[in-house]
Scaffold this motif. Structure first.
Motif, PDB file in Angstrom:
ATOM      1  N   LYS A   1      -7.659  -2.542   0.922  1.00 52.93           N
ATOM      2  CA  LYS A   1      -7.447  -2.186  -0.495  1.00 52.93           C
ATOM      3  C   LYS A   1      -8.760  -1.777  -1.139  1.00 52.93           C
ATOM      4  O   LYS A   1      -9.786  -2.420  -0.945  1.00 52.93           O
ATOM      5  CB  LYS A   1      -6.919  -3.403  -1.268  1.00 52.93           C
TER       6      LYS A   1
ATOM      7  N   LYS B   1       1.808   6.587   4.136  1.00 51.78           N
ATOM      8  CA  LYS B   1       1.583   8.033   4.254  1.00 51.78           C
ATOM      9  C   LYS B   1       2.384   8.623   5.408  1.00 51.78           C
ATOM     10  O   LYS B   1       2.512   9.839   5.533  1.00 51.78           O
ATOM     11  CB  LYS B   1       0.086   8.314   4.475  1.00 51.78           C
TER      12      LYS B   1
ATOM     13  N   ARG C   1     -10.304  -1.190  -4.822  1.00 53.88           N
ATOM     14  CA  ARG C   1     -10.081  -1.311  -6.266  1.00 53.88           C
ATOM     15  C   ARG C   1     -11.394  -1.605  -6.964  1.00 53.88           C
ATOM     16  O   ARG C   1     -12.326  -2.134  -6.349  1.00 53.88           O
ATOM     17  CB  ARG C   1      -9.095  -2.470  -6.573  1.00 53.88           C
TER      18      ARG C   1
ATOM     19  N   PRO D   1       4.573   5.992  -4.011  1.00 52.59           N
ATOM     20  CA  PRO D   1       4.808   6.634  -5.307  1.00 52.59           C
ATOM     21  C   PRO D   1       4.306   8.071  -5.204  1.00 52.59           C
ATOM     22  O   PRO D   1       3.275   8.319  -4.581  1.00 52.59           O
ATOM     23  CB  PRO D   1       3.923   5.824  -6.272  1.00 52.59           C
ATOM     24  N   MET D   2       5.007   9.022  -5.819  1.00 49.21           N
ATOM     25  CA  MET D   2       4.593  10.428  -5.674  1.00 49.21           C
ATOM     26  C   MET D   2       4.785  11.208  -6.972  1.00 49.21           C
ATOM     27  O   MET D   2       5.910  11.578  -7.328  1.00 49.21           O
ATOM     28  CB  MET D   2       5.419  11.100  -4.558  1.00 49.21           C
ATOM     29  N   GLU D   3       3.664  11.492  -7.618  1.00 47.54           N
ATOM     30  CA  GLU D   3       3.735  12.437  -8.751  1.00 47.54           C
ATOM     31  C   GLU D   3       3.640  13.859  -8.223  1.00 47.54           C
ATOM     32  O   GLU D   3       3.941  14.809  -8.945  1.00 47.54           O
ATOM     33  CB  GLU D   3       2.581  12.179  -9.732  1.00 47.54           C
ATOM     34  N   GLY D   4       3.207  13.976  -6.994  1.00 52.45           N
ATOM     35  CA  GLY D   4       3.031  15.293  -6.380  1.00 52.45           C
ATOM     36  C   GLY D   4       4.343  15.914  -5.952  1.00 52.45           C
ATOM     37  O   GLY D   4       4.641  16.036  -4.758  1.00 52.45           O
TER      38      GLY D   4
ATOM     39  N   LYS E   1       6.209  12.975   4.093  1.00 58.34           N
ATOM     40  CA  LYS E   1       6.696  11.641   3.698  1.00 58.34           C
ATOM     41  C   LYS E   1       8.175  11.702   3.296  1.00 58.34           C
ATOM     42  O   LYS E   1       8.979  10.860   3.665  1.00 58.34           O
ATOM     43  CB  LYS E   1       5.916  11.102   2.498  1.00 58.34           C
TER      44      LYS E   1
ATOM     45  N   TYR F   1       7.769   4.870 -16.141  1.00 56.19           N
ATOM     46  CA  TYR F   1       6.697   4.403 -15.251  1.00 56.19           C
ATOM     47  C   TYR F   1       6.766   2.889 -15.030  1.00 56.19           C
ATOM     48  O   TYR F   1       6.314   2.394 -13.999  1.00 56.19           O
ATOM     49  CB  TYR F   1       5.322   4.818 -15.805  1.00 56.19           C
TER      50      TYR F   1
ATOM     51  N   ASN G   1      -2.879   4.904   6.805  1.00 58.01           N
ATOM     52  CA  ASN G   1      -3.154   4.184   5.556  1.00 58.01           C
ATOM     53  C   ASN G   1      -2.710   2.721   5.601  1.00 58.01           C
ATOM     54  O   ASN G   1      -2.788   2.021   4.597  1.00 58.01           O
ATOM     55  CB  ASN G   1      -2.457   4.897   4.396  1.00 58.01           C
TER      56      ASN G   1
ATOM     57  N   TYR H   1       0.864  -1.184   0.000  1.00 60.43           N
ATOM     58  CA  TYR H   1       0.000   0.000   0.000  1.00 60.43           C
ATOM     59  C   TYR H   1       0.897   1.229   0.000  1.00 60.43           C
ATOM     60  O   TYR H   1       2.105   1.125   0.248  1.00 60.43           O
ATOM     61  CB  TYR H   1      -0.922  -0.012   1.238  1.00 60.43           C
TER      62      TYR H   1
ATOM     63  N   LEU I   1       8.632   2.314 -12.030  1.00 60.30           N
ATOM     64  CA  LEU I   1       7.906   2.573 -10.778  1.00 60.30           C
ATOM     65  C   LEU I   1       7.183   1.308 -10.333  1.00 60.30           C
ATOM     66  O   LEU I   1       7.241   0.934  -9.157  1.00 60.30           O
ATOM     67  CB  LEU I   1       6.912   3.731 -10.961  1.00 60.30           C
TER      68      LEU I   1
ATOM     69  N   HIS J   1       1.983  18.064  -1.253  1.00 57.51           N
ATOM     70  CA  HIS J   1       1.388  17.412  -0.075  1.00 57.51           C
ATOM     71  C   HIS J   1       2.233  16.237   0.422  1.00 57.51           C
ATOM     72  O   HIS J   1       1.837  15.536   1.353  1.00 57.51           O
ATOM     73  CB  HIS J   1      -0.042  16.949  -0.392  1.00 57.51           C
ATOM     74  N   ASN J   2       3.375  16.000  -0.203  1.00 52.26           N
ATOM     75  CA  ASN J   2       4.218  14.870   0.173  1.00 52.26           C
ATOM     76  C   ASN J   2       5.408  15.258   1.056  1.00 52.26           C
ATOM     77  O   ASN J   2       6.268  14.419   1.337  1.00 52.26           O
ATOM     78  CB  ASN J   2       4.726  14.176  -1.093  1.00 52.26           C
TER      79      ASN J   2
HETATM   80  C1  LIG Z   1       2.008   7.368 -10.517  1.00 48.20           C
HETATM   81  C2  LIG Z   1       1.451   7.536  -9.129  1.00 48.20           C
HETATM   82  C3  LIG Z   1       1.526   8.761  -8.493  1.00 48.20           C
HETATM   83  C4  LIG Z   1       1.067   8.914  -7.188  1.00 48.20           C
HETATM   84  N1  LIG Z   1       1.258  10.106  -6.522  1.00 48.20           N
HETATM   85  C5  LIG Z   1       0.974  10.182  -5.210  1.00 48.20           C
HETATM   86  C6  LIG Z   1       1.340  11.322  -4.449  1.00 48.20           C
HETATM   87  O1  LIG Z   1       1.897  12.295  -4.942  1.00 48.20           O
HETATM   88  N2  LIG Z   1       1.069  11.307  -3.111  1.00 48.20           N
HETATM   89  C7  LIG Z   1       0.463  10.241  -2.493  1.00 48.20           C
HETATM   90  O2  LIG Z   1       0.253  10.276  -1.274  1.00 48.20           O
HETATM   91  N3  LIG Z   1       0.098   9.151  -3.197  1.00 48.20           N
HETATM   92  C8  LIG Z   1       0.346   9.091  -4.520  1.00 48.20           C
HETATM   93  N4  LIG Z   1       0.019   7.947  -5.238  1.00 48.20           N
HETATM   94  C9  LIG Z   1      -0.634   6.837  -4.532  1.00 48.20           C
HETATM   95  C10 LIG Z   1      -2.034   6.471  -5.083  1.00 48.20           C
HETATM   96  O3  LIG Z   1      -2.984   7.369  -4.597  1.00 48.20           O
HETATM   97  C11 LIG Z   1      -2.324   5.037  -4.646  1.00 48.20           C
HETATM   98  O4  LIG Z   1      -1.416   4.171  -5.277  1.00 48.20           O
HETATM   99  C12 LIG Z   1      -3.745   4.578  -4.958  1.00 48.20           C
HETATM  100  O5  LIG Z   1      -4.690   5.343  -4.246  1.00 48.20           O
HETATM  101  C13 LIG Z   1      -3.938   3.117  -4.574  1.00 48.20           C
HETATM  102  O6  LIG Z   1      -3.640   2.898  -3.216  1.00 48.20           O
HETATM  103  P1  LIG Z   1      -2.504   1.914  -2.730  1.00 48.20           P
HETATM  104  O7  LIG Z   1      -1.223   2.313  -3.406  1.00 48.20           O
HETATM  105  O8  LIG Z   1      -2.435   2.136  -1.226  1.00 48.20           O
HETATM  106  O9  LIG Z   1      -2.911   0.513  -3.082  1.00 48.20           O
HETATM  107  C14 LIG Z   1       0.447   7.811  -6.536  1.00 48.20           C
HETATM  108  C15 LIG Z   1       0.376   6.583  -7.205  1.00 48.20           C
HETATM  109  C16 LIG Z   1       0.864   6.428  -8.477  1.00 48.20           C
HETATM  110  C17 LIG Z   1       0.821   5.071  -9.122  1.00 48.20           C
END
Ligand SMILES: Cc1cc2nc3c(=O)[nH]c(=O)nc-3n(C[C@H](O)[C@H](O)[C@H](O)COP(=O)(O)O)c2cc1C
Length: 199
Positions: free
Chosen positions: A187, A14, A189, A145-148, A70, A126, A180, A11, A129, A66-67
């Protein structure tokens, strides 16, 4: 634990335990695993920047939207970047790829508008990733993972010119009170029937 159980367990962390160090062999394993990521025509248009230095991590955290928390707490931040200066990347292709791949890439480059070529290169990053997230849980590590992130500011802080940061992945051990955690937040989905078609 088998692969399905690992994926069910993984998961997005956070909140991290900022006291618990990651064993160096796990970091080394992640480096090698990312290097082995597959890509279209084996083009490998990436740079993976492993940031453990606390000062550098604090700087990057401050431009991580927002990251921020983390990035500050996790012991390791991996920045995933894509080749952005195509002339500089041409040298990589010429010097580091076998001839057959080089010819293939040159054909693609010659026949593809630059913007489309860059999108295609970024897609390859990607894949890493996905590999990195799966590898982390298999190594007993939590990740996010963080695109933010503010990609341009990441590039400036990391002094990057030929490559462009796309996203980052925090790695470490989640805090006991991470809201989280999979035990707390099951999960979520779409259903199997709606996303899988079997013919
Ligand atoms: C490419 C990508 C970018 C993401 N960017 C962020 C982010 O910037 N901050 C964050 O807290 N979660 C981020 N996430 C987490 C997603 O919100 C999360 O993977 C999704 O809600 C599914 O939850 P899980 O990973 O706990 O199974 C990102 C996930 C992916 C795959």
């Amino acid at each position: 634990m088998d692969i399905l159980e690992l994926i069910q367990k993984r998961y997005t962390a956070k909140k991290y335990n900022s006291d618990k160090a990651i064993p160096q062999e796990k970091i080394d394993a992640l480096k090698e695993i990312l290097r082995l990521t597959p890509s279209s025509i084996n083009i490998q248009p990436w740079k993976f920047t492993f940031v453990q230095d606390p000062e550098m991590k604090t700087k990057l955290a401050s431009v991580s939207k927002h990251n921020t928390e983390k990035v500050n707490q996790a012991k390791l931040l991996i920045v995933f970047s894509v080749a952005d200066d195509l002339d500089a990347f041409q040298k990589v292709v010429d010097n580091e790829l076998p001839e057959a791949r080089r010819d293939w890439y040159n054909q693609i480059r010659a026949s593809t508008p630059e913007a489309d070529l860059k999108v295609w290169l970024a897609k390859q990053v990607y894949i890493a990733l996905g590999v990195g997230l799966t590898a982390s849980v298999a190594l007993g590590l939590d990740s996010s993972p963080m695109e933010g992130i503010e990609a341009d500011k990441y590039a400036a802080i990391l002094n990057m010119t030929a490559y462009k940061p796309l996203f980052a992945m925090a790695v470490g051990y989640a805090s006991e009170d991470d809201f989280n955690r999979i035990e707390v937040m099951p999960k979520s989905r779409r259903s199997l029937e709606n996303v899988i078609e079997s013919i």
